[in-house]
Enzyme design. Structure first.
Site, PDB file in Angstrom:
ATOM      1  N   ASP A  36       0.841  -1.191   0.000  1.00  0.00           N
ATOM      2  CA  ASP A  36       0.000   0.000   0.000  1.00  0.00           C
ATOM      3  C   ASP A  36       0.875   1.240   0.000  1.00  0.00           C
ATOM      4  O   ASP A  36       2.037   1.190   0.417  1.00  0.00           O
ATOM      5  CB  ASP A  36      -0.915   0.007   1.233  1.00  0.00           C
ATOM      6  CG  ASP A  36      -2.175   0.817   1.036  1.00  0.00           C
ATOM      7  OD1 ASP A  36      -3.260   0.218   0.903  1.00  0.00           O
ATOM      8  OD2 ASP A  36      -2.082   2.063   1.001  1.00  0.00           O
ATOM      9  N   TYR A 168     -13.259   4.695 -14.740  1.00  0.00           N
ATOM     10  CA  TYR A 168     -13.386   3.637 -13.740  1.00  0.00           C
ATOM     11  C   TYR A 168     -14.024   2.387 -14.348  1.00  0.00           C
ATOM     12  O   TYR A 168     -13.541   1.262 -14.163  1.00  0.00           O
ATOM     13  CB  TYR A 168     -14.222   4.148 -12.562  1.00  0.00           C
ATOM     14  CG  TYR A 168     -14.339   3.179 -11.422  1.00  0.00           C
ATOM     15  CD1 TYR A 168     -13.236   2.874 -10.620  1.00  0.00           C
ATOM     16  CD2 TYR A 168     -15.551   2.556 -11.126  1.00  0.00           C
ATOM     17  CE1 TYR A 168     -13.340   1.981  -9.563  1.00  0.00           C
ATOM     18  CE2 TYR A 168     -15.675   1.673 -10.069  1.00  0.00           C
ATOM     19  CZ  TYR A 168     -14.558   1.387  -9.296  1.00  0.00           C
ATOM     20  OH  TYR A 168     -14.665   0.503  -8.249  1.00  0.00           O
TER      21      TYR A 168
END
Length: 263
Positions: A36, A168
């Site tokens: 991350d 998206y």
């Protein structure tokens, strides 16, 4: 495949659906490598769940960053002795924007489109290809000779994207489309590929939605009439890992919800 005593890589694992997946894997005896960008949250989770969870700061848009995180993960695997079991590339962003801005009449900045595609699509492919190089060397398990599994994250937007979700939807639609060909690529190695396409779930990505927007979306929910909970997503990841017959398929996790064209 059993989760216990196997190592899993989870990108985007410091929050939202990724974090729920990390916690599920840990609760079931798995070892987890969190990838991350948020080092504060990633280290916090790793420290909480240590010693079976480790964190590597990783930018999935950067091939070298992924390579370093995968290298670190495999060095950790060498120390723990817990073989690689799979990967959940859950890092993703939304960044809504219509192809033409209705107020200014200007086209969407291509940089915004590029970033969504780089994180959601290219980042998923890049992480999977690098992890695959190690997963194919894992000792197969009886009775089917399975080596591991990838669980990709798409979205209901791949099927019924709303206005402003062009980039998206394109990224998640591509994830859906590549599920079967990657499963076919990896079948000879005993590696499965499953994709989960959630609808509206509680996550960092949906936290920005106003109460008005949420109430509007409730009108198109069938049942249950609420956003999904991260642990419900993680439960489906668990099923995808453990059920060897799930392969080359996309699971819609949406409570029969279909996103509306207008809010």
């Amino acid at each position: 495949m059993k989760i216990e005593n196997r190592t899993f890589v989870v990108s985007g694992g410091a929050s939202g659906l990724g974090e729920a997946t990390v916690r599920m894997l840990h609760a079931n005896g798995g070892f987890v490598s969190i990838l991350d960008m948020n080092a504060e949250l990633g280290n916090k989770i790793a420290n909480e769940l240590s010693p079976r969870v480790v964190f590597f700061k990783c930018d999935v848009t950067d091939t070298d960053s992924i390579a370093q995180a995968v290298k670190g993960t495999m060095e950790w695997v060498g120390k723990t002795g817990k073989e690689l079991g799979g990967c959940v590339p859950a890092a993703g962003v939304g960044f809504p924007g219509k192809i033409i801005d209705s107020r200014s009449g200007e086209p969407i900045p291509i940089s915004s489109v590029d970033l969504v595609l780089k994180i959601n699509l290219r980042g998923t492919i890049d992480l999977m290809r690098q992890v695959s190089a190690h997963l194919i060397k894992v000792t197969p398990t009886a009775p089917d000779g399975e080596r591991g599994v990838f669980v990709m994250v798409a979205s209901s937007a791949a099927y019924d994207g709303q206005p402003g979700q062009m980039a998206y939807s394109a990224s998640k639609g591509a994830v859906v489309a590549m599920t079967l060909p990657i499963a076919r690529d990896l079948a000879r190695y005993g590696i499965r590929v499953v994709t989960i396409a959630p609808s509206l779930f509680k996550s960092a990505m949906t936290a920005y939605l106003s109460e008005k927007a949420l109430k509007s979306l409730e009108r198109v929910m069938e049942w249950p009439v609420r956003p999904g909970n991260p642990d419900e997503f993680a439960r489906t990841v668990k099923d995808s890992i453990e059920n060897v017959m799930l392969n080359g398929t996309v699971i819609r996790l949406d409570g029969a919800m279909r996103m509306p064209s207008k809010m």
